[in-house]
Scaffold this active site. Structure first.
Site, PDB file in Angstrom:
ATOM      1  CB  SER A  47     -70.397  49.611  26.050  1.00  0.00           C
ATOM      2  OG  SER A  47     -69.876  49.168  24.820  1.00  0.00           O
ATOM      3  CG  ASN A  48     -65.363  50.214  24.319  1.00  0.00           C
ATOM      4  OD1 ASN A  48     -65.410  50.456  23.117  1.00  0.00           O
ATOM      5  ND2 ASN A  48     -65.244  48.981  24.801  1.00  0.00           N
ATOM      6  NE  ARG A  49     -66.554  58.652  24.889  1.00  0.00           N
ATOM      7  CZ  ARG A  49     -67.770  59.167  25.130  1.00  0.00           C
ATOM      8  NH1 ARG A  49     -68.726  59.059  24.225  1.00  0.00           N
ATOM      9  NH2 ARG A  49     -68.008  59.791  26.266  1.00  0.00           N
TER      10      ARG A  49
END
Ligand code: CTP
Ligand code: CA
Length: 227
Positions: free
Chosen positions: A33-35
């Protein structure tokens, strides 16, 4: 007071907005995923609803509560987000892709949890996901299309390339590593880029204020009026 007497200048408009990250499974318990926190997209959804728009919010997993009065469509993966967004596209008159969509997903997610001794994972096979915004840019009829660009360097150069590549009307460029800006922050400092090559720098502001300014600019694009 603006909060008690909101402008109703988005009345009659249908806004489709994506927000948050996507998650791409490695196995049943792990993902890439990502932030992205979703805060900018949720702020836009809330602001547009308050100004009278019908809003559909397609959101990846976040810790946020969906704004009241907004149709909420939760998704997990980039492909689920693509289906949810493209399925609502013909309904909408404005689309804002604020989501941080995964660019790659594990090609062969494992059906069972990968055990570190039997199946030590030292590399992952990845496949590209579909670029949702690019697809909308190619399919659009009368919709206004707005994209975001998350960058860590050469913000304006990269954002200008994306404005062209994706065929959007307006692109919000975000240095996601700057102080007080980007992922997780309650404030943001963005540039708004237009097709005529112009760019407007907004000061560091709460994401709620940035949201209202973006909505102002979208209306201005269509009416030619400065608000
Ligand atoms: N986007 C999308 N579908 C994807 C990837 C991105 O719709 N599979 C959209 C995002 O929602 C955003 C815009 O495209 O509005 C730009 O996303 P960004 O990640 O900044 O750019 P990319 O084109 O993916 O390029 P890169 O990540 O390499 O900078
Ligand atoms: Ca990307």
């Amino acid at each position: 007071h603006a909060a008690l007497h909101p402008r109703r200048d988005w009345t009659g408009r249908r806004l489709l907005i994506s927000a948050g990250p996507t998650q791409e499974a490695i196995d049943p318990v792990r993902f890439i995923s990502n932030r992205s926190s979703g805060k900018m997209g949720y702020a836009l959804a809330e602001a547009a609803q308050a100004r009278g728009a019908e809003v559909v919010l397609v959101s990846g997993p976040t810790a946020l509560t969906p704004p009241a009065g907004v149709e909420f469509c939760p998704v997990t993966t980039a492909e689920e987000m693509r289906k949810a967004v493209t399925g609502r596209f013909s309904w909408s008159d404005t689309v804002i892709m604020a989501a941080a969509v995964a660019d790659f997903r594990p090609t062969q997610p494992a059906a069972q949890k990968l055990k570190k001794r039997q199946h030590p994972v030292t590399s992952l096979g990845l496949s590209p996901t579909e670029d949702i915004l690019k697809e909308l840019g190619e399919r659009r009829t009368t919709q206004v299309l707005v994209g975001f660009a998350a960058e860590t360097e050469d913000l304006l150069a990269h954002a200008r390339e994306k404005l062209q590549a994706k065929g959007v009307d307006l692109l919000v460029a975000n240095d996601v590593t700057a102080a007080g800006s980007g992922f997780g922050s309650d404030t943001n400092r963005v540039f708004i880029l237009y097709r005529d090559g112009s760019a407007e720098e907004l000061p560091l502001l709460p994401k709620r204020d940035v949201a209202h300014l973006i909505l102002d600019r979208i209306l201005t694009l269509q009416t030619g009026r400065r608000s």
